[in-house]
Design a protein around this motif. Structure first.
Motif, PDB file in Angstrom:
ATOM      1  N   TYR A  68       3.606  -1.404 -10.262  1.00 18.54           N
ATOM      2  CA  TYR A  68       2.633  -1.751  -9.095  1.00 18.54           C
ATOM      3  C   TYR A  68       1.333  -1.121  -9.349  1.00 18.54           C
ATOM      4  CZ  TYR A  68       7.136  -3.074  -7.597  1.00 18.54           C
ATOM      5  OH  TYR A  68       8.505  -3.771  -7.738  1.00 18.54           O
ATOM      6  N   ALA A  69       1.115  -0.274 -10.434  1.00 22.87           N
ATOM      7  CA  ALA A  69      -0.019   0.581 -10.408  1.00 22.87           C
ATOM      8  C   ALA A  69      -1.102  -0.274 -10.762  1.00 22.87           C
ATOM      9  CB  ALA A  69       0.180   1.485 -11.796  1.00 22.87           C
ATOM     10  N   GLU A  70      -1.293  -1.533 -11.325  1.00 20.28           N
ATOM     11  CA  GLU A  70      -2.352  -2.290 -11.245  1.00 20.28           C
ATOM     12  C   GLU A  70      -2.616  -2.985 -10.141  1.00 20.28           C
ATOM     13  OE1 GLU A  70      -3.945  -2.500 -14.147  1.00 20.28           O
ATOM     14  OE2 GLU A  70      -2.701  -1.253 -14.957  1.00 20.28           O
ATOM     15  N   ILE A  71      -1.959  -2.712  -9.053  1.00 19.36           N
ATOM     16  CA  ILE A  71      -2.648  -3.402  -7.734  1.00 19.36           C
ATOM     17  C   ILE A  71      -3.702  -2.430  -7.174  1.00 19.36           C
ATOM     18  CG2 ILE A  71      -2.160  -3.822  -5.240  1.00 19.36           C
ATOM     19  CD1 ILE A  71       0.794  -4.107  -6.042  1.00 19.36           C
ATOM     20  N   GLU A  72      -4.885  -3.292  -7.268  1.00 20.91           N
ATOM     21  CA  GLU A  72      -6.235  -2.412  -6.824  1.00 20.91           C
ATOM     22  C   GLU A  72      -6.459  -2.796  -5.414  1.00 20.91           C
ATOM     23  OE1 GLU A  72     -11.079  -3.049  -7.722  1.00 20.91           O
ATOM     24  OE2 GLU A  72      -9.636  -3.987  -8.815  1.00 20.91           O
ATOM     25  N   LYS A  73      -6.112  -3.505  -4.820  1.00 20.35           N
ATOM     26  CA  LYS A  73      -6.190  -3.855  -3.146  1.00 20.35           C
ATOM     27  C   LYS A  73      -5.422  -5.006  -2.687  1.00 20.35           C
ATOM     28  CE  LYS A  73     -10.787  -5.590  -2.744  1.00 20.35           C
ATOM     29  NZ  LYS A  73     -12.157  -5.646  -2.024  1.00 20.35           N
ATOM     30  N   VAL A  74      -4.948  -4.776  -1.525  1.00 23.83           N
ATOM     31  CA  VAL A  74      -4.154  -5.907  -0.741  1.00 23.83           C
ATOM     32  C   VAL A  74      -5.229  -6.269   0.550  1.00 23.83           C
ATOM     33  CG1 VAL A  74      -2.319  -6.536   0.361  1.00 23.83           C
ATOM     34  CG2 VAL A  74      -2.026  -4.994  -1.439  1.00 23.83           C
ATOM     35  N   VAL A 124      -5.739  -8.949   3.903  1.00 22.58           N
ATOM     36  CA  VAL A 124      -5.085  -9.989   4.600  1.00 22.58           C
ATOM     37  C   VAL A 124      -6.069 -11.159   4.937  1.00 22.58           C
ATOM     38  CG1 VAL A 124      -4.251 -10.124   7.129  1.00 22.58           C
ATOM     39  CG2 VAL A 124      -3.774  -8.209   5.838  1.00 22.58           C
ATOM     40  N   ILE A 125      -5.680 -12.182   4.503  1.00 25.62           N
ATOM     41  CA  ILE A 125      -6.938 -13.237   4.622  1.00 25.62           C
ATOM     42  C   ILE A 125      -6.452 -13.922   6.214  1.00 25.62           C
ATOM     43  CG2 ILE A 125      -7.509 -15.629   3.924  1.00 25.62           C
ATOM     44  CD1 ILE A 125      -7.837 -13.211   2.056  1.00 25.62           C
ATOM     45  N   ASP A 126      -5.519 -14.351   6.513  1.00 25.13           N
ATOM     46  CA  ASP A 126      -5.109 -14.481   7.821  1.00 25.13           C
ATOM     47  C   ASP A 126      -3.396 -14.146   8.054  1.00 25.13           C
ATOM     48  OD1 ASP A 126      -3.159 -16.798   7.165  1.00 25.13           O
ATOM     49  OD2 ASP A 126      -5.163 -17.740   6.505  1.00 25.13           O
ATOM     50  N   PRO A 127      -3.018 -14.467   9.196  1.00 25.75           N
ATOM     51  CA  PRO A 127      -1.344 -13.995   9.303  1.00 25.75           C
ATOM     52  C   PRO A 127      -0.411 -14.540   8.376  1.00 25.75           C
ATOM     53  CG  PRO A 127      -2.412 -14.425  11.376  1.00 25.75           C
ATOM     54  CD  PRO A 127      -3.540 -14.782  10.523  1.00 25.75           C
ATOM     55  N   LEU A 128      -0.494 -15.646   7.925  1.00 30.51           N
ATOM     56  CA  LEU A 128       0.195 -16.066   6.779  1.00 30.51           C
ATOM     57  C   LEU A 128      -0.312 -16.159   5.596  1.00 30.51           C
ATOM     58  CD1 LEU A 128       1.679 -19.067   8.918  1.00 30.51           C
ATOM     59  CD2 LEU A 128       2.573 -16.752   8.685  1.00 30.51           C
ATOM     60  N   THR A 129      -1.537 -15.526   5.253  1.00 31.16           N
ATOM     61  CA  THR A 129      -1.843 -15.346   3.716  1.00 31.16           C
ATOM     62  C   THR A 129      -2.426 -14.184   3.292  1.00 31.16           C
ATOM     63  OG1 THR A 129      -2.805 -17.663   4.225  1.00 31.16           O
ATOM     64  CG2 THR A 129      -3.559 -16.738   2.322  1.00 31.16           C
ATOM     65  N   VAL A 130      -1.997 -13.912   2.242  1.00 37.11           N
ATOM     66  CA  VAL A 130      -2.424 -12.486   1.836  1.00 37.11           C
ATOM     67  C   VAL A 130      -2.891 -12.468   0.386  1.00 37.11           C
ATOM     68  CG1 VAL A 130       0.076 -11.984   1.149  1.00 37.11           C
ATOM     69  CG2 VAL A 130      -1.576  -9.970   1.694  1.00 37.11           C
ATOM     70  N   LYS A 131      -3.790 -11.836  -0.013  1.00 36.65           N
ATOM     71  CA  LYS A 131      -4.380 -11.742  -1.491  1.00 36.65           C
ATOM     72  C   LYS A 131      -4.331 -10.477  -1.989  1.00 36.65           C
ATOM     73  CE  LYS A 131      -8.129 -13.949  -1.966  1.00 36.65           C
ATOM     74  NZ  LYS A 131      -9.775 -14.232  -1.875  1.00 36.65           N
ATOM     75  N   ILE A 132      -3.468 -10.396  -3.149  1.00 38.70           N
ATOM     76  CA  ILE A 132      -3.399  -9.419  -4.104  1.00 38.70           C
ATOM     77  C   ILE A 132      -4.169  -9.271  -5.480  1.00 38.70           C
ATOM     78  CG2 ILE A 132      -1.558  -8.077  -5.149  1.00 38.70           C
ATOM     79  CD1 ILE A 132       0.500  -9.065  -3.436  1.00 38.70           C
ATOM     80  N   ILE A 133      -5.150  -8.292  -5.354  1.00 38.01           N
ATOM     81  CA  ILE A 133      -6.027  -7.974  -6.461  1.00 38.01           C
ATOM     82  C   ILE A 133      -5.698  -7.022  -7.449  1.00 38.01           C
ATOM     83  CG2 ILE A 133      -8.478  -7.769  -7.076  1.00 38.01           C
ATOM     84  CD1 ILE A 133      -9.356  -8.591  -4.004  1.00 38.01           C
ATOM     85  N   LEU A 134      -5.700  -7.604  -8.582  1.00 36.43           N
ATOM     86  CA  LEU A 134      -4.969  -6.610  -9.769  1.00 36.43           C
ATOM     87  C   LEU A 134      -6.345  -6.029 -10.278  1.00 36.43           C
ATOM     88  CD1 LEU A 134      -1.907  -8.726 -11.108  1.00 36.43           C
ATOM     89  CD2 LEU A 134      -1.998  -7.093  -9.234  1.00 36.43           C
ATOM     90  N   LYS A 135      -6.179  -4.786 -11.103  1.00 38.46           N
ATOM     91  CA  LYS A 135      -7.017  -4.403 -11.733  1.00 38.46           C
ATOM     92  C   LYS A 135      -7.132  -4.852 -13.118  1.00 38.46           C
ATOM     93  CE  LYS A 135      -5.882   0.198  -9.834  1.00 38.46           C
ATOM     94  NZ  LYS A 135      -5.054   1.438 -10.352  1.00 38.46           N
ATOM     95  N   ALA A 136      -6.129  -5.611 -13.496  1.00 42.03           N
ATOM     96  CA  ALA A 136      -5.940  -6.281 -14.976  1.00 42.03           C
ATOM     97  C   ALA A 136      -4.794  -7.250 -14.700  1.00 42.03           C
ATOM     98  CB  ALA A 136      -5.781  -5.416 -16.016  1.00 42.03           C
ATOM     99  N   PRO A 137      -4.608  -8.418 -15.708  1.00 39.49           N
ATOM    100  CA  PRO A 137      -3.624  -9.153 -15.449  1.00 39.49           C
ATOM    101  C   PRO A 137      -2.225  -8.613 -15.581  1.00 39.49           C
ATOM    102  CG  PRO A 137      -5.273 -10.186 -16.699  1.00 39.49           C
ATOM    103  CD  PRO A 137      -5.353  -8.897 -16.442  1.00 39.49           C
ATOM    104  N   VAL A 138      -0.970  -9.003 -14.970  1.00 34.07           N
ATOM    105  CA  VAL A 138       0.084  -8.508 -15.153  1.00 34.07           C
ATOM    106  C   VAL A 138       1.029  -9.471 -15.393  1.00 34.07           C
ATOM    107  CG1 VAL A 138       2.258  -7.057 -14.021  1.00 34.07           C
ATOM    108  CG2 VAL A 138      -0.219  -6.504 -13.552  1.00 34.07           C
ATOM    109  N   GLY A 139       1.814  -9.753 -16.613  1.00 35.03           N
ATOM    110  CA  GLY A 139       2.285 -10.773 -16.933  1.00 35.03           C
ATOM    111  C   GLY A 139       3.488 -11.160 -16.097  1.00 35.03           C
ATOM    112  N   ASP A 168       0.598  -1.241   0.063  1.00 36.90           N
ATOM    113  CA  ASP A 168       0.186   0.100   0.004  1.00 36.90           C
ATOM    114  C   ASP A 168       0.690   1.281   0.215  1.00 36.90           C
ATOM    115  OD1 ASP A 168      -2.322  -1.348  -0.004  1.00 36.90           O
ATOM    116  OD2 ASP A 168      -2.789  -1.147   2.214  1.00 36.90           O
ATOM    117  N   ARG A 169       1.862   1.219   0.644  1.00 35.60           N
ATOM    118  CA  ARG A 169       2.807   2.378   0.755  1.00 35.60           C
ATOM    119  C   ARG A 169       3.551   2.734  -0.616  1.00 35.60           C
ATOM    120  NH1 ARG A 169       8.454   1.888   2.241  1.00 35.60           N
ATOM    121  NH2 ARG A 169       9.457   3.862   2.737  1.00 35.60           N
ATOM    122  N   ILE A 170       3.683   1.597  -1.335  1.00 37.42           N
ATOM    123  CA  ILE A 170       4.259   1.970  -2.763  1.00 37.42           C
ATOM    124  C   ILE A 170       3.322   3.072  -3.597  1.00 37.42           C
ATOM    125  CG2 ILE A 170       4.783   0.856  -5.006  1.00 37.42           C
ATOM    126  CD1 ILE A 170       5.602  -1.489  -3.453  1.00 37.42           C
TER     127      ILE A 170
END
Length: 490
Positions: free
Chosen positions: A126-132, A134-149, A111-113
């Protein structure tokens, strides 16, 4: 008598033992001193050369041959549409200040970026990152606006390494990461010391201490290596002396590749350099072989675009800017330019200073008067990179796969081509390897035909080290002096 002799021998062995103990510290030479030690808040390659993989770590990382490897993330899953990346983190990881590393830290770091006021040098990656999430302490989900190869590779850059919310305010001067080495001290103008972090979560390094010694003068670098004040110089600046090291069994010389496209960068904000005919004239006035032989003592590969020649997608476009001073004079005449005066701002590396002297003479031969100003690294970053106060400069772009910088109109050389920008947007979201390769070849041709910059040579990795040092990288797929696998051979 036997017992007495045995005791004496044992005592002698005990006294002598330290002399035979494996060495557990190393001093590395570096040409440039970093302006700060937070790789997520600036553009200086020297910052990564000290901290990458040593102090800081990311979810992924680059290996010694450029492969993307797991790092703080042990694995990840990608949704079928390529827009959701779920990372599974290692357990028991702590920062060197004792604070825990978990999914909330990943969210904070990413988020800081993209936050307002961010000074991250690679925000567009990292502009395509829509949101990050936290699923649990050891799992994180990064949702992109569009795929990034290249998303896994983008996360391997130093700009995406993980930082602690607890220590972020002092990161530039007292970095705190999750890596195997922790910051000890920084003597400005001299050195940075790192020591092994006792609480490191992964495989412990063999070294207990690493010192980065800053030596910009090639003659002083040679003297430091010969005297043993420096144990290794991964990017040795005194290329004219390499033969002496090759012929000396105390040392080994390692010649490898880097991602460093070395450019005569042109400021398109200058009204003369905004004219493609003037830029082409400058390109044809430059003899790459003269520069490689005269400034690099034969080391380096000539290039005709901004792409590493060892890549499978590289296109050889040197003929577009072949050395032809007569054509240069014709182009300047066609553009109505006479008695052109330009300022050439040079950073400290020997390749830049030496190349600048040669280019000054070659441009003079076609009627362009060049005034050289030598800048220290902090000055170059402020005056040239940040404030765009220059006409010409020479610098190696050592970031991996960075042709996308030509899609940034506010970047320091100010190239603004909407067609190229559109191509880069399509490349970003394209996941098909064949289509990506075709786009990369097209991109190389566009910037070569636009004569955006003078494309000089691919910077070689010219390393010199004590022959007993093992584990140093031969190639430089990213800006790093990775010390995690380095040790002294008995």
């Amino acid at each position: 008598m036997f017992n007495r002799l045995t005791l004496v021998a044992a005592a002698l062995m005990a006294v002598a033992a330290p002399a035979y103990a494996a060495k557990d510290s190393i001093t590395l030479g570096m040409v440039l001193e970093p302006p700060g030690l937070d790789p997520t808040s600036g553009a200086a390659a020297a910052t990564d050369e000290v901290t990458y993989a040593n102090v800081f770590q990311g979810l992924t990382r680059f290996g010694p041959e450029g492969q993307v490897e797991p790092d703080l993330a042990k694995s990840w899953d990608i949704s079928p549409d390529g827009k959701v990346w779920t990372f599974h983190l290692h357990k028991g990881v702590t920062f060197q200040d004792g604070s825990p590393f978990d999914a909330s830290v990943v969210k904070f770091s990413l988020d800081r970026i993209n936050a307002p006021g961010s000074t991250n040098a690679q925000k567009p990656l990292y502009a395509e990152i829509e949101k990050v999430e936290v699923i649990d302490p050891l799992t994180v989900k990064i949702i992109l606006k569009a795929p990034v190869g290249d998303f896994a590779a983008n996360l391997a850059w130093g700009d995406a390494e993980m930082v602690s919310p607890k220590s972020i305010k002092d990161e530039a001067t007292h970095p705190v990461g999750t890596g195997p080495f922790m910051f000890k001290d920084w003597v400005k103008g001299d050195k940075v010391d790192l020591v092994a972090y006792p609480g490191y979560w992964g495989e412990k390094p063999k070294l207990k201490k690493v010192t980065f010694k800053f030596i910009s003068d090639p003659t002083a670098a040679f003297a430091a290596m010969m005297s043993g004040d420096v144990d290794a110089f991964p990017n040795f600046p005194a290329l004219e002396t390499l033969k002496q090291f090759e012929n000396n069994p105390r040392f080994k010389v390692m010649i490898g590749n880097t991602q460093g496209e070395t450019l005569l960068s042109m400021n398109h904000r200058n009204k003369y350099l905004a004219d493609i005919r003037v830029r082409e004239a400058i390109a044809h006035a430059i003899n790459r072989r003269d520069i490689i032989d005269g400034a690099m003592f034969g080391y380096g590969t000539p290039i005709g675009t901004h792409f590493p020649p060892f890549s499978k997608d590289y296109v050889d476009l040197r003929s577009l800017s072949a050395y032809d001073p007569a054509l240069s004079r014709e182009l300047l005449k066609e553009a109505g330019v006479k008695d052109l005066k330009l300022r050439l701002a040079l950073p400290p590396p020997a390749y830049a200073r030496r190349s600048g002297q040669i280019i000054q003479q070659e441009l003079k031969a076609v009627g362009i008067d060049v005034e050289i100003t030598n800048l220290e690294w902090a000055q170059w970053l402020s005056q040239v990179f940040k404030n765009h106060d220059f006409d010409l400069t020479i610098v190696s772009h050592t970031e991996p796969n960075d042709i996308g910088i030509y899609a940034r109109p506010n970047y320091y050389f100010g190239y603004d081509n909407p067609g190229f920008q559109g191509l880069m947007k399509r490349l970003t979201v394209e996941t098909d390897k064949t289509k990506r390769a075709a786009m990369l070849r097209e991109a190389q041709a566009i910037i070569a035909k636009d004569y955006v910059n003078g494309f000089l040579f691919q910077l070689p990795k010219t390393g010199v080290a004590n022959a007993k040092i093992m584990g140093l990288w031969k190639n430089a797929p990213t800006q790093a002096n990775d010390m995690t696998q380095v040790y002294w051979k008995d």
